[in-house]
Motif scaffolding. Structure first.
Motif, PDB file in Angstrom:
ATOM      1  N   THR A 114      -3.689 -13.173  20.694  1.00 56.99           N
ATOM      2  CA  THR A 114      -3.448 -14.501  21.276  1.00 56.99           C
ATOM      3  C   THR A 114      -4.683 -15.387  21.122  1.00 56.99           C
ATOM      4  N   ASP A 139       1.004 -15.216  27.742  1.00 51.41           N
ATOM      5  CA  ASP A 139       0.572 -15.540  26.380  1.00 51.41           C
ATOM      6  C   ASP A 139       1.329 -16.755  25.857  1.00 51.41           C
ATOM      7  N   GLU A 169       3.780 -12.877  17.470  1.00 51.83           N
ATOM      8  CA  GLU A 169       2.825 -11.946  18.095  1.00 51.83           C
ATOM      9  C   GLU A 169       3.610 -10.790  18.675  1.00 51.83           C
TER      10      GLU A 169
HETATM   11 MG   LIG Z   1      -1.563 -11.496  23.450  1.00 52.17          MG
END
Ligand SMILES: [Mg+2]
Ligand SMILES: Nc1nc2c(ncn2[C@@H]2O[C@H](COP(=O)(O)OP(=O)(O)OP(=O)(O)O)[C@@H](O)[C@H]2O)c(=O)[nH]1
Length: 229
Positions: A50, A78, A123
């Motif tokens: 992140t 996040d 992610e």
């Molecule tokens: Mg993360």
């Protein structure tokens, strides 16, 4: 009976993976039809996925809009960090699941609606094992290894490092304080994935980030080129 039960488990696993692969193939076709590059960013928890995304969104703001799918077991933390950094984002919570799958990414893309020729970064859930086994339909997988994890990780968790088109060694600002040999880590990464590209960087100080941005730009150009642009 034992053998039959075992076989049922094996069949079920095979069918889950087959179903995922079929969904991933549809994601890949959908992305290709929109000339969109999708990167599956994977690492152990806390390696800096992140942080790298926040920095990338900030540094590329003038030239390249990023679209992000955030995978975590729990919380929207996040996703909020990415939104604050200025990118459209969809947060996916996997509950007990230890990885994203192709169906979650399909739903994420449907909600995110990236326009043609976008750059999408996914992610994945922080985990060195499960995410490597599930194709999301991404264009390329990128694995991050941070220097606080130890230089032996590529050979202990070979599947993730073998699947990666690029390995980023992050947190190099901490090298003076940890027992981590970049040379050994690169050697071990290439033991499981000969010829893999490896870059060293610090998402905190910005050292080495130009090479990462160059890689992204080259992949985007290649995505267009293979589509006859
Ligand atoms: Mg993360
Ligand atoms: N010193 C240093 N710290 C870093 C660097 N990159 C990330 N961190 C720190 O590492 C911690 C974890 O970073 P995150 O970006 O949240 O890691 P992540 O991989 O997204 O973590 P999960 O989503 O939980 O898997 C934070 O405290 C960051 O500030 C770096 O290059 N150098």
């Amino acid at each position: 009976v034992g053998r039959q039960a075992h076989r049922t488990v094996v069949d079920l696993e095979a069918s889950i993976l087959a179903k995922n692969d079929e969904r991933a193939a549809r994601n890949r076709a959908w992305l290709a039809g929109r000339e969109t590059l999708a990167i599956n960013l994977m690492s152990a928890p806390g390696a800096g996925k992140t942080t790298l995304l926040e920095r990338t969104i900030h540094d590329l703001a003038k030239e390249q809009q990023l679209f992000v799918i955030e995978g975590d077991q729990a919380t929207a933390n996040d996703g909020e960090r990415i939104r604050d950094a200025g990118a459209p984002v969809v947060q996916v919570n996997t509950g007990t699941g230890c990885h994203l799958d192709a169906e979650m990414v399909a739903r994420g893309l449907n909600e995110l609606k990236p326009p043609a020729r976008s750059l999408v970064i996914i992610e994945n859930v922080g985990n060195l094992v499960c995410p490597a086994l599930f194709d999301l339909g991404e264009t390329a997988k990128v694995a991050i290894l941070s220097v606080t994890e130890g230089d032996d990780k590529p050979i202990k968790y070979p599947h993730m490092f073998r699947a990666a088109a690029l390995i980023l060694i992050n947190k190099i600002d901490l090298l003076p304080h940890v027992d981590f040999s970049v040379e050994k880590a690169v050697g071990r990464a290439r033991e499981v994935n000969p010829g893999v590209e490896v870059m060293t960087l610090s998402a905190r100080t910005g050292e080495g980030l130009a090479a990462w941005y160059g890689w992204l730009a080259a992949r985007r150009a290649a995505t267009g080129a293979t589509m006859g642009l």
